[in-house]
Design a protein around this motif. Sequence first.
Motif, short mmCIF file in Angstrom:
data_model
loop_
_atom_site.label_atom_id
_atom_site.label_comp_id
_atom_site.label_asym_id
_atom_site.label_seq_id
_atom_site.Cartn_x
_atom_site.Cartn_y
_atom_site.Cartn_z
N VAL A 75 0.85 -1.19 0.00
CA VAL A 75 0.00 0.00 0.00
C VAL A 75 0.89 1.24 0.00
N ASN A 76 0.73 2.10 -0.99
CA ASN A 76 1.44 3.37 -1.05
C ASN A 76 0.51 4.50 -0.62
N VAL A 77 0.99 5.34 0.28
CA VAL A 77 0.20 6.44 0.80
C VAL A 77 0.98 7.73 0.62
N GLY A 78 0.31 8.77 0.15
CA GLY A 78 0.99 10.02 -0.17
C GLY A 78 1.36 10.87 1.02
N GLN A 79 0.80 10.57 2.19
CA GLN A 79 1.07 11.39 3.38
C GLN A 79 1.61 10.51 4.50
N PRO A 80 2.74 10.85 5.11
CA PRO A 80 3.27 10.03 6.20
C PRO A 80 2.47 10.21 7.48
N ALA A 81 2.51 9.20 8.32
CA ALA A 81 1.93 9.32 9.66
C ALA A 81 2.83 10.21 10.51
N ALA B 213 2.59 -1.35 -6.48
CA ALA B 213 1.65 -1.05 -5.40
C ALA B 213 0.30 -1.67 -5.72
N ASP B 214 -0.28 -2.34 -4.73
CA ASP B 214 -1.61 -2.91 -4.90
C ASP B 214 -2.69 -1.86 -4.64
N VAL B 215 -2.44 -1.00 -3.65
CA VAL B 215 -3.39 0.06 -3.29
C VAL B 215 -2.61 1.37 -3.22
N THR B 216 -3.14 2.42 -3.84
CA THR B 216 -2.50 3.74 -3.79
C THR B 216 -3.50 4.76 -3.29
N ILE B 217 -3.11 5.45 -2.21
CA ILE B 217 -3.98 6.44 -1.56
C ILE B 217 -3.26 7.78 -1.55
N GLY B 218 -3.97 8.85 -1.89
CA GLY B 218 -3.38 10.18 -1.80
C GLY B 218 -2.73 10.66 -3.07
N MET B 219 -2.96 9.98 -4.18
CA MET B 219 -2.45 10.42 -5.47
C MET B 219 -3.22 11.66 -5.93
N SER B 220 -2.56 12.54 -6.68
CA SER B 220 -3.24 13.72 -7.20
C SER B 220 -4.34 13.32 -8.17
N ASP C 279 -15.32 17.39 -2.11
CA ASP C 279 -14.26 16.57 -2.68
C ASP C 279 -14.59 15.07 -2.65
N GLN C 280 -13.84 14.34 -3.44
CA GLN C 280 -13.86 12.88 -3.42
C GLN C 280 -12.44 12.38 -3.13
N ALA C 281 -12.37 11.25 -2.42
CA ALA C 281 -11.10 10.58 -2.20
C ALA C 281 -10.91 9.57 -3.32
N VAL C 282 -9.76 9.62 -3.98
CA VAL C 282 -9.50 8.73 -5.10
C VAL C 282 -8.48 7.67 -4.67
N VAL C 283 -8.84 6.41 -4.88
CA VAL C 283 -7.98 5.28 -4.54
C VAL C 283 -7.76 4.46 -5.80
#
Length: 530
Positions: free
Chosen positions: A40-46, A267-274, A505-509
């Motif tokens: 899982v790739n996420v655009g924002q770190p914890a 990446a199987d799942v990508t969250i936070g892409m533009s 807005d919408q969240a795009v995954v």
Amino acid sequence: MRTLTRVAALLAAGTCVVTSMAACSSGSTTSGGSNDALTVNVGQPATTLDPAFGYDASSLGLLQNFYVRLTSFGPKPGPEGTTQFDPVKVTPYLAKSWVISDDGKTYTFKLNKASFSDGSPITAAAVKASLERVLTAGGTGKIILTGDQDGFYKSIEAPADDTLVLNISRPYPPLLSILASPWSSIVDSKVVAQNGGDTKGSPNKWMTTHIAGGGGPFTLESYTASVGAVAVRNPKFFGEAPKVGKINLNFTSSDVTLALQARNGQADVTIGMSKTSATSLKGDPNLRVAAFDTDTTKRIGFVTTTAPFDNKKFRTALTYAIDYEGIRAQVNKGYGSLLFGPWATTIPDFDTSLAQPRKTDMDKAAALLKESGVKLPVTVQMAVQNDNSTDTQIATIVQNEWKPLGVNVEVVKLSAADIVAALSSRRYPTFVRNNGGFVYSAIYDYADDLKCGTPSNTTNLCIKEADQFAVQAAAETDQAKRQQLLNQIVTLVNDEAPFASAYQDQAVVVLGKRVKNYFYSVVMDFMTWA
């Protein structure tokens, strides 16, 4: 998020933390993983793993999976063959049942048998200690758990191992939803005590990068701040086992990298892409691009106590001088929907017929400006976050649209920290900012965003009649009557035009071909991913 921006970010050191006998992982991988693992790739770190101080989506997503809570949210169908959480459907989790007193002030929960990762039981006393820890810490979690209300909890009692009783000072319909949030995560207080304990008002540094007790569906195998984490299935979890055995989570700030690794299967799942990159991936036969409605709106706000925005006709005029369709198409690549009002249409107890979008009408805008009596031309400053290209684009579009009317906009770019301070002090008369967060409740949102005198009320709007309706709505247990009160609030707020919503807005995954099951929640929830 509104009040959450009042809490300073906890910046974890970029060191590897190993929480089991497993070797430390950098979080990066070279392929989509095995059949029992997802990358899982996420655009924002914890920024922290402490439930009392979490405020960003990545931190809250990790907490969601490593801890349990009293309640949860049920599913509903989502786009592209997915499922998503239903903010109206609160379901049992650690609490197998509950009873609410007739006056709405006492909640009695019966608990399932569950254990922390070391095998010790999660009792009502443990839940009590954990909730009280969040309240005492004074961080973001306290704001959420109390609805930002002083004296909210009269007492928290644990009369038996399987019984928890919450006594609150006034009825509060959103409470069950709040108890499903990551801020209500149940930590093991003895583990906290063994690792520095708690000091009122100060974060526990150890908990910034560690899990205290766990007990959720996953355990933290390794964590590298700002880089990634590895989550593995918890064999001691009391509920149904997660469908996937391991989640390799990478924090990847590069949008180019997010798009590239989604396209080539790394990446199987990508969250936070533009939205731009996500749009470019549409049509790829190996990918699904799923867009989920959120409670986040992009807001062009006006400080209603600062000239010339203290003039209602002036600010109303400007709400007609915005090309909403153009902004959604150009800036947000067609994602999201248009609306006009204080809340997103996904918020429960909100009559969405009151959120009809405002039509662009430059002639009406000019006429209202003339009626306002404000001497034109006038120059106003609009604050945006300097590293947020979306907000800057919106400000530039608005700048071009208002100029022919005699309203000249000077765009002021501020750092993330500076814009929080600027909005809290209402330093600039207008601004572009996200509105929304993780608590799907009109009652919570009003108290946080619109109530007279609230520090996080960035427009400084004060409608005393609306405040009275909000108090009545918070105490009203009948859903239909509560909605009537909230509808009256919406009508009053819309009439004052303290802001214009550019879009909801919408969240795009982006999902790779290996992903068979995906559940979208306001924070990451790995339970049924496979």
